[in-house]
Design a protein around this motif. Sequence first.
Motif, PDB file in Angstrom:
ATOM      1  N   LEU A   1      31.908  58.795  24.638  1.00 56.58           N
ATOM      2  CA  LEU A   1      32.148  59.707  23.507  1.00 56.58           C
ATOM      3  C   LEU A   1      33.524  60.358  23.633  1.00 56.58           C
ATOM      4  CD1 LEU A   1      28.628  61.394  23.217  1.00 56.58           C
ATOM      5  CD2 LEU A   1      29.806  60.204  21.353  1.00 56.58           C
ATOM      6  N   ALA A   2      33.872  60.750  24.856  1.00 54.10           N
ATOM      7  CA  ALA A   2      35.176  61.395  25.072  1.00 54.10           C
ATOM      8  C   ALA A   2      36.311  60.379  24.926  1.00 54.10           C
ATOM      9  CB  ALA A   2      35.215  62.050  26.448  1.00 54.10           C
TER      10      ALA A   2
ATOM     11  N   LEU B   1      36.477  57.427  23.406  1.00 54.68           N
ATOM     12  CA  LEU B   1      36.653  56.720  22.131  1.00 54.68           C
ATOM     13  C   LEU B   1      36.774  57.652  20.928  1.00 54.68           C
ATOM     14  CD1 LEU B   1      35.590  54.435  24.089  1.00 54.68           C
ATOM     15  CD2 LEU B   1      34.862  53.293  22.003  1.00 54.68           C
ATOM     16  N   GLY B   2      36.806  58.949  21.178  1.00 58.08           N
ATOM     17  CA  GLY B   2      37.030  59.867  20.058  1.00 58.08           C
ATOM     18  C   GLY B   2      35.769  60.177  19.270  1.00 58.08           C
ATOM     19  N   GLY B   3      34.616  60.113  19.933  1.00 59.64           N
ATOM     20  CA  GLY B   3      33.369  60.473  19.257  1.00 59.64           C
ATOM     21  C   GLY B   3      33.137  61.974  19.242  1.00 59.64           C
ATOM     22  N   VAL B   4      34.143  62.726  19.659  1.00 52.68           N
ATOM     23  CA  VAL B   4      34.017  64.184  19.779  1.00 52.68           C
ATOM     24  C   VAL B   4      35.101  64.847  18.951  1.00 52.68           C
ATOM     25  CG1 VAL B   4      34.215  66.120  21.374  1.00 52.68           C
ATOM     26  CG2 VAL B   4      33.123  64.002  22.117  1.00 52.68           C
ATOM     27  N   GLN B   5      34.731  65.688  18.017  1.00 55.20           N
ATOM     28  CA  GLN B   5      35.750  66.507  17.347  1.00 55.20           C
ATOM     29  C   GLN B   5      35.499  67.969  17.645  1.00 55.20           C
ATOM     30  OE1 GLN B   5      36.404  64.010  13.538  1.00 55.20           O
ATOM     31  NE2 GLN B   5      38.156  65.344  13.710  1.00 55.20           N
ATOM     32  N   CYS B   6      34.785  68.695  16.770  1.00 52.74           N
ATOM     33  CA  CYS B   6      34.565  70.099  17.128  1.00 52.74           C
ATOM     34  C   CYS B   6      33.670  70.191  18.354  1.00 52.74           C
ATOM     35  CB  CYS B   6      34.013  70.893  15.953  1.00 52.74           C
ATOM     36  SG  CYS B   6      32.225  70.889  15.752  1.00 52.74           S
ATOM     37  N   GLY B   7      32.809  69.211  18.529  1.00 47.97           N
ATOM     38  CA  GLY B   7      32.012  69.151  19.752  1.00 47.97           C
ATOM     39  C   GLY B   7      30.691  69.890  19.691  1.00 47.97           C
TER      40      GLY B   7
ATOM     41  N   THR C   1      27.853  67.415  19.666  1.00 41.72           N
ATOM     42  CA  THR C   1      27.976  66.400  20.710  1.00 41.72           C
ATOM     43  C   THR C   1      26.912  66.471  21.802  1.00 41.72           C
ATOM     44  OG1 THR C   1      30.346  66.543  20.268  1.00 41.72           O
ATOM     45  CG2 THR C   1      29.672  65.200  22.127  1.00 41.72           C
TER      46      THR C   1
ATOM     47  N   CYS D   1      32.024  66.381  11.423  1.00 43.02           N
ATOM     48  CA  CYS D   1      33.463  66.180  11.679  1.00 43.02           C
ATOM     49  C   CYS D   1      33.893  64.720  11.719  1.00 43.02           C
ATOM     50  CB  CYS D   1      33.862  66.794  13.016  1.00 43.02           C
ATOM     51  SG  CYS D   1      33.722  68.570  13.120  1.00 43.02           S
ATOM     52  N   THR D   2      33.128  63.879  12.388  1.00 45.98           N
ATOM     53  CA  THR D   2      33.675  62.576  12.764  1.00 45.98           C
ATOM     54  C   THR D   2      33.460  61.467  11.743  1.00 45.98           C
ATOM     55  OG1 THR D   2      31.635  61.872  13.824  1.00 45.98           O
ATOM     56  CG2 THR D   2      33.226  63.019  15.211  1.00 45.98           C
TER      57      THR D   2
ATOM     58  N   LYS E   1      33.232  56.746  15.041  1.00 43.33           N
ATOM     59  CA  LYS E   1      33.609  56.714  16.452  1.00 43.33           C
ATOM     60  C   LYS E   1      32.445  57.057  17.371  1.00 43.33           C
ATOM     61  CE  LYS E   1      38.528  57.365  15.826  1.00 43.33           C
ATOM     62  NZ  LYS E   1      38.726  55.895  15.904  1.00 43.33           N
TER      63      LYS E   1
END
Lengths: 761, 159
Positions: free
Chosen positions: B89-90, B92-98, B101, B134-135, B139
């Motif tokens: 997740l970290a 490959l960008g699967g995290v935005q605001c988190g 997550t 967000c995502t 991702k």
Amino acid sequence: MPSVQTIGSRSRRFDAMDKACGRERFASDEYPEGMLWAGALRAGVPHGVIRGMDTARAKAMPGVVAVLTAEDVPGENRQGFIHWDMPVLCGDKVRHAGDAVALVVAETREVLSEALASIILDIESLPVVDGLDAALAPDAPRVHDLETGNILKEATLRKGDACEALTHCAVIVEETFFTPQQAHCFLETENGTARMDEDGTLHMTVSTQAPFRDRFEIGRALGLPPNRLHLTAPYLGGGFGGKDGATVQCLLALAAMHAGGRPVKMWWSREESLLAGYKRHAARMHFRLGAEADGTLTALVCDLDYDTGAYAHLGVEIMALGLEHASGPYRVEHLEANGRCVYTNNPVAGAFRGFGVAQVCFAFEGVMDRLAAKLDMDPLELRAKNALRPGDRNGVGVGMISSTGMKECLAGLRGHPFWQSRDQWVREAPPLTRRGVGIAAVHNGMGYGRGLADSAVAKVRLTEEGRFRVYNSVSDMGQGNSPTFVQMACEILQQDESLMELVQPDTERSHPSGSSSAGRTTYTYGNALIKACEAMRDKLLHRAAMVLMVDDASVLELVPGAVRHAVTGQELPLAALVGMLHPDDRFCIGEAMMPVTQDVPEGGEAFRLGFPHLIFPYAAHLARVEVDELTGNVSVSDYVAFTDGGRVLNPQNFEQQVQGAVAQGLGYALWEDCFAEGGRLLTTDLSNYVIPGAGDLPDIESHAVETEEQSGPFGMKGIGEVGMNGPLPAVASALLRMGLPMTRAPFTPERILAAFDGDNS
Amino acid sequence: MIISFVLDGEARTLEVDGGARAVDILRESCGVTAPKEGCGTGECGACTVLVDGVPRLSCLMLAAQLDGRAVITAQGLASDGPHPVQEALADLGGVQCGYCTPGIAVTAAEFLERHPDPTREEIREALSGNLCRCTGYHKIVDAVEDAAKRLGSGCGRDE
């Protein structure tokens, strides 16, 4: 992962692992020792006069610390930072069902909810202004006592003589479009904690997009000096504009003023967030577009009405952007755009990604599609023919002297296999399924616009340990500005990410740098940070030159953790160098301000702030859409976005922003509608206000069209908003080509089935 | 009432109100803030934790229901270093605001135990109870797909 995160490389966000492992602390994760809970009593009535309020039972309850009403609010008791018309607590009149009328502070959540329920509220209902028609009727009840009725602001932008020019057009298309109120639905609802210390300083940790500006809003509302307000803004669990402007802040500050020095927490439930939080303005847009026989656009006349709900918030500025963007990313010789921003008793509308532009994109792309059909032209070629190019003047007359990649975005779509194969894909539709391929060309002004200094002040410090600390001062609501700041600092200081530290906005530690909004966050603070980091690099090389006894700093270079003599290879560790620097000499500050246009369009004087813009990101979107003929269900099979955001600093962040914006835009197109009846919200939680889930969306292809924005940090432009603007018109474009000329979003199965019967109302 | 349970590998005993929600007990009494609250009505999935290995919405559970159980949050999932799904997740960008997550990480980790080689469709279905604003999910799906490879290729945390 590369050790030095170079600009342009695909790299993991600095903050990603902490978030993935659940270690990141959001404002809502704060539970200070000895804290109290605060909560607001909401009016529950969309329009009415407060005749009385009995708080005796609540006050007498064990565990209740304070019960506060409008009489207890010091200062102006008005929220808002441009048009401050929203009471912190209503004393005489309520204007929407989510208005706060009392504030309770209690030892526990249980006591809080009992106390709130025990308050007896006597409100005499007034006739409800439930939408634009009701508000604009000649005898409409007035939401505010304005001479202009319910019209908060009326304005016209003109270029040339559009009405006259329309009479000479070979072809004219005309349509009225409607968009709903949309809720931000950030996962972390509005919240914060606050404590007033002995010397009268109010410390707050809030999920906010504008910690520095909040001080002035809270200060004015409650009669507190802004310098006695200390705000920290950790990462937000989403914002999208909905946390731009006070949400919990004034109520929370008021609660803390009555908490005897104890900390207080306020955290809106999802229901309260939907009821009382800001929304995207619902809009009605009547467009008349005229063109020559070859498709050259000539004139646009449009009337835009924005429903701002019960209070102004940023309604006027949002309408201004709607008018500014009304002619899309196209050359149109003559424009007349009339706007009205109208009060109703609906939930309060405010800033939302695509700030007034997401609405008009539906309308101008809608008339472009209708024009293409009428002229029997390829819709993509019609757009490309009229697309703004560098050096053109846009719809309101601003010269496009910044990077302008609209044509390149469209060229990307033209060559895409999904566009090339569109006819075949439609032909191969399964039984009882209609297929269409739609496109949209959109843009979105970046920054605050003219009249409102768009500046930032960045700070970077060399720590005692020889590491670098970046003091971010523009909130990160998830878009990734702060990891991008680390990436920029790594690049300029040539440091490994492991040597970087990142501080989130804190009004005592970082410097005022505006809000996290308007697509300006990374651009403006980034430009400031580049200056700060370059100053830091030069300073360290010069100080190291003294230590290393060289008289020419140009033979020195920064390397991870050290200054290195390029010729001899001798290294001076930063941890050693720092010991020779006075603490006051260990930081550097940089400032930046976004350029504004000097072109002042006619009619623009109506907008003192935020109009017009100079820099625009652009995008061209494509949606492959299927409609089930039995159920009316619309599904998007594939989605492609080409985006001109200037240079891409980190492709991963860029794609995240585009994909997330498209997802939110598809929600806007297909499902999302804050449905109110008689001013009462019927979409009260996430079971009936539907945002897209993983199973509702396709993969979203993102392609960057990298123009170079000369004024931007490393050549970038902000893309936070533009991706939101494409999906609604792209889906509508696909539906139109299936024989479904939808004019009202969202495109629910009921509306699609009605459209099959020829009803598009 | 007094409840005893194992939270992220650590035994806990505490006195709770019979009506208290599990999510509040975890966050406020135990100080484990990985489970987030986004709706309180079981729609968003941000508060998901594993209870005896099964993903559960802690906003819809009573604290009493934790008694005698083993609870794993996203923090616990990372106790011996990030779980491959967290790494993915970290990376490959699967995290935005988190904010969503932690719930996604535990949901996906459990899903991958049952489905070591999932299709993208299966991943999307498995995550359908976890909302992300967000995502756009693309991702996140990439990350879960990638985590399956990391687990399958033996480069997971057991190595």
